[in-house]
Design an enzyme around this catalytic site. Sequence first.
Site, PDB file in Angstrom:
ATOM      1  N   SER A   1       0.842  -1.290   0.177  1.00 55.08           N
ATOM      2  CA  SER A   1      -0.116  -0.037  -0.081  1.00 55.08           C
ATOM      3  C   SER A   1       0.904   1.441   0.115  1.00 55.08           C
ATOM      4  O   SER A   1       0.463   2.433  -0.249  1.00 55.08           O
ATOM      5  CB  SER A   1      -1.220  -0.001   1.170  1.00 55.08           C
ATOM      6  OG  SER A   1      -0.217   0.340   2.436  1.00 55.08           O
TER       7      SER A   1
ATOM      8  N   LYS B   1       1.091   4.360   7.140  1.00 53.32           N
ATOM      9  CA  LYS B   1       0.255   5.265   6.266  1.00 53.32           C
ATOM     10  C   LYS B   1       0.601   6.617   6.397  1.00 53.32           C
ATOM     11  O   LYS B   1       0.892   7.194   7.509  1.00 53.32           O
ATOM     12  CB  LYS B   1      -1.251   5.132   6.401  1.00 53.32           C
ATOM     13  CG  LYS B   1      -1.847   3.758   6.082  1.00 53.32           C
ATOM     14  CD  LYS B   1      -2.178   3.421   5.017  1.00 53.32           C
ATOM     15  CE  LYS B   1      -2.351   1.977   4.443  1.00 53.32           C
ATOM     16  NZ  LYS B   1      -1.689   0.718   5.240  1.00 53.32           N
TER      17      LYS B   1
END
Length: 217
Positions: A133, A170
Amino acid sequence: MTVSDRLKKRRLELGLSAAQVGERVGKNKTTIYRYENGEIEKVPYSIIVPLAKALHTTPEYLMGWEEQNDDVMRQLEKDGHITPLSLSGTHKVPLLGTIACGNPIEAIERTGEFIDLSDAIKGDFALKCKGNSMVNARIYDGDIVVCRKQDMVQNGEIAVVLIDNDVTLKRFYWYEDAKVAILRPENPDYKEIQITAEDTVDVRILGKALTTIREVK
């Protein structure tokens, strides 16, 4: 791509104006445009570091070091455009369990392993990444991410985030007015995670990602 291309590309990715970048590094917008347009052919290394910080990236990315071969790197060092990293001192940091670069996974645990870091890298712990990701931030499956312990980051910085009993890596954004936290991946194939005040989850920042270590295969 040239340094100029990377500067402009990264600024546009973040939706920043040249004036905003200039404010962050102590330059006017005209100078930023000159960097981006190649009018200043050799961007001083002294400004590369603050530019990287302002653009939430690394000096290595802006300089394109991974694209240079050894001969070119040696020439850059000889010409004084880059300064080799001093490895005169090292320290050990714990290598913790795997962190998700995808969907959050169970909370990290100590592995009992340690890695050696240069004293130039002020890291407190390291994590092994799993998933894709964050590939557009140049963080790949299997990489080791070195992190500094801290419970706050600036919007857009890459953070180790605890969500209840799960941990993920993230880009973190907090919008005070809306009381919304957004965890944004660096891969269009993954969806961002939004957490509002109405969600009954515990969200905490455990640290900020500083750099990655990649195994040569």
